[in-house]
Design a protein around this motif. Structure first.
Motif, mmCIF file in Angstrom:
data_model
loop_
_atom_site.group_PDB
_atom_site.id
_atom_site.type_symbol
_atom_site.label_atom_id
_atom_site.label_comp_id
_atom_site.label_asym_id
_atom_site.label_seq_id
_atom_site.Cartn_x
_atom_site.Cartn_y
_atom_site.Cartn_z
ATOM 1 N N UNK A 1 -7.647 -2.280 5.270
ATOM 2 C CA UNK A 1 -7.697 -2.263 4.181
ATOM 3 C C UNK A 1 -8.525 -3.225 3.989
ATOM 4 N N UNK A 2 -9.385 -3.481 2.643
ATOM 5 C CA UNK A 2 -10.676 -4.400 1.968
ATOM 6 C C UNK A 2 -10.159 -5.483 0.980
ATOM 7 N N UNK A 3 -9.673 -5.854 0.635
ATOM 8 C CA UNK A 3 -9.034 -7.304 -0.419
ATOM 9 C C UNK A 3 -10.126 -7.945 -0.672
ATOM 10 N N UNK B 1 0.968 -1.197 -0.353
ATOM 11 C CA UNK B 1 0.227 0.013 -0.142
ATOM 12 C C UNK B 1 0.851 1.304 -0.128
ATOM 13 N N UNK B 2 1.890 1.208 0.592
ATOM 14 C CA UNK B 2 2.820 2.255 0.769
ATOM 15 C C UNK B 2 3.251 2.521 -0.588
ATOM 16 N N UNK C 1 -9.116 -4.281 -4.499
ATOM 17 C CA UNK C 1 -9.780 -4.061 -3.321
ATOM 18 C C UNK C 1 -9.941 -2.776 -3.059
ATOM 19 N N UNK C 2 -10.939 -2.363 -2.078
ATOM 20 C CA UNK C 2 -11.011 -1.366 -1.986
ATOM 21 C C UNK C 2 -10.475 -1.061 -0.654
ATOM 22 N N UNK C 3 -10.492 0.708 0.181
ATOM 23 C CA UNK C 3 -9.978 1.476 0.687
ATOM 24 C C UNK C 3 -8.736 1.351 0.734
ATOM 25 N N UNK C 4 -7.954 1.043 1.526
ATOM 26 C CA UNK C 4 -6.610 1.029 1.040
ATOM 27 C C UNK C 4 -6.113 -0.099 0.147
ATOM 28 N N UNK D 1 -3.957 -0.469 -8.795
ATOM 29 C CA UNK D 1 -3.207 -0.916 -8.301
ATOM 30 C C UNK D 1 -4.003 -1.613 -7.062
ATOM 31 N N UNK D 2 -2.765 -2.683 -7.261
ATOM 32 C CA UNK D 2 -3.765 -4.371 -6.652
ATOM 33 C C UNK D 2 -2.709 -4.204 -4.834
ATOM 34 N N UNK D 3 -2.809 -3.265 -3.610
ATOM 35 C CA UNK D 3 -2.622 -3.412 -2.885
ATOM 36 C C UNK D 3 -2.934 -4.183 -1.434
#
Length: 482
Positions: free
Chosen positions: A409-411, A230-231, A450-453, A249-251
């Motif tokens: 997070x929300x993957x 994520x960073x 994902x959602x969020x971060x 972006x897949x974090x």
């Protein structure tokens, strides 16, 4: 030892201009097993220029999707021929046990390429639309030259999640391999050359942070597709935003598995061992938080810990090994620090918690289970990316949903139940981009992200292809309406 001074640019192997190299270190033996150039900014310029030429003046974007599908079929055939070599290379580079390397890493990646080859063969990139005022033609054109940046944990699979739809769409690509695992990407380049992919359509190099950031900001790149932390994803989004550059972006993730009261506990725990500890927990959808009804909590922890204690930790080339090494000494130190944090926060260590005493070399950490974990603890909030699992109790389903949704997070979440309808109902309440009832499936035909971060955009499925296409409307006069 595989040693190369070349990068793959414009359909051929060319000497890198870099004065620096990347040592590929086996995480199980700590020996150097390969060496490739650490691509310079001049190398990046050459790769982007080749991709730019191939897009602006080459045949690839101007072929029909069905014509591109024929070439993708040749690429698939060449990669299938190299499947065993790819699996062995990935095991050597990142330590994934050999029993999982072929099926979970290579075969899944081949399935992604197979899916987009089939989708391209039937995809219509242009269609008429009636319109309210006048008729129109709606086209879907390739977005342009793409920087595909992949991590070290599942390198081939994640590369195919970007390369396959981008090629199907008609884009050209600079594939930037991770410094830790560049060798499998070089095999992809070999396959592309053998398949007859036009020059410049796929370019391959490996690079550290400086040249990677240069690639992201390069004016010749139209889109960045990235999988990683994520960073770093935030940094890429910031850089790309200044240029209005497209991104996928897949974090990171901190996925929760909710075990409902009616679940078959023995089956759920057995399967969650794999879904939390595959690749030694170094994968973004790891079910690292297991959320269990309070009245079944002790039983669940006992079953899970017993299975974990019996896992073989060791040489990833041995067929019975389940837990291989972490990618590096730095990653091992990070994971061990988190284990100390868990103890300090008051969680109870059930099993594991250190380095395996029987392994003198390699970046190993014992599979570790914590109980009595509070949702606010760092080991329940932060992505550890190692073989560490936290058990959290809940009193009712509302509380379980709250716990699952309590991180940034929300993957990928899961629910475990004998009632599939109820499982879907719970899934609708969890803020994740992807969710599974009684398992994890990264199906090539369904969108993942994902959602969020945990990221922006989607990969896989028709949605994954759409992310490499730009819609264009061509309006016609009203008199053209038949």
């Amino acid at each position: 030892m595989h040693t190369s001074g070349d990068i793959f640019v414009d359909g051929q192997w060319v000497a890198s201009s870099s004065q620096h190299h990347l040592d590929v270190v086996s995480p199980s033996t700590e020996d150097v097993i390969g060496r490739v150039p650490d691509a310079s900014t001049e190398d990046v310029d050459a790769a982007v220029a080749a991709a730019r030429r191939a897009f602006d003046t080459g045949p690839w974007p101007r072929l029909s999707p069905a014509q591109r599908a024929q070439v993708l079929g040749e690429l698939l055939e060449q990669l299938v021929k190299r499947a065993d070599e790819l699996a062995q290379t990935i095991t050597a580079e990142n330590g994934v046990p050999a029993a999982m390397a072929r099926s979970a890493q290579v075969d899944n990646g081949l399935d992604v390429l197979r899916y987009y080859t089939e989708l391209a063969s039937t995809f219509e990139d242009e269609a008429p639309r009636e319109g309210r005022y006048s008729p129109a033609i709606v086209r879907h054109e390739p977005v342009g030259a793409v920087a595909a940046i992949v991590p070290w944990n599942v390198p081939f699979f994640l590369a195919m999640m970007k390369v396959a739809p981008a090629l199907a769409a008609g884009c050209t690509i600079v594939l930037k391999a991770s410094p830790e695992t560049p060798l499998n990407a070089y095999l992809v380049a070999e396959a592309a050359a053998a398949a007859g992919l036009p020059a410049g359509v796929l370019n391959v190099l490996a690079a550290g942070p400086r040249s990677s950031e240069y690639l992201v900001t390069h004016p010749g790149i139209d889109k960045v597709a990235f999988t990683g932390s994520t960073a770093v994803g935030r940094r890429i989004a910031s850089l790309a935003g200044g240029q209005l550059k497209r991104v996928t972006l897949e974090l990171g993730g901190k996925s929760a598995a909710i075990v409902l009261p009616d679940a078959d506990l023995a089956n759920a725990m057995a399967r969650l061992v794999t879904m939390s500890l595959f690749q030694s927990g170094q994968f973004c959808v790891a079910q690292s938080r297991i959320v269990v009804p309070v009245d079944r909590y002790d039983e669940a922890v006992e079953i899970f810990a017993a299975k974990v204690s019996g896992l073989k930790v060791g040489d990833p080339t041995e067929p019975t090994t389940f837990i291989g090494p972490l990618i590096s000494d730095r990653q091992r130190a990070r994971v061990l620090d988190y284990i100390d944090i868990g103890r300090d926060e008051g969680a109870t260590l059930v099993t594991g918690g250190g380095r395996p005493s029987h392994l003198e070399r390699g970046y190993y950490v014992e599979p570790t289970v914590f109980r009595d974990v509070d949702p606010g603890m760092r080991i329940a909030q932060e992505e550890i990316f190692g073989p560490v699992v936290a058990f959290l109790p809940y009193r009712d389903v509302d509380e379980a949903v709250t716990i699952a949704n309590s991180t940034e997070f929300g993957l990928y979440g899961t629910v475990w139940t004998e009632d599939l309808d109820r499982g879907v109902e719970v899934g609708r309440r969890i803020r994740t981009g992807t969710f599974g009832v009684n398992g994890i499936s990264l199906d090539p035909a369904a969108p993942f992200g994902g959602v969020k971060q945990s990221g922006l955009g989607r990969e896989l499925g028709p949605e994954g292809l759409a992310s490499y296409l730009e819609p264009k409307t061509i309006t016609l006069p009203a008199s053209a309406r038949g």
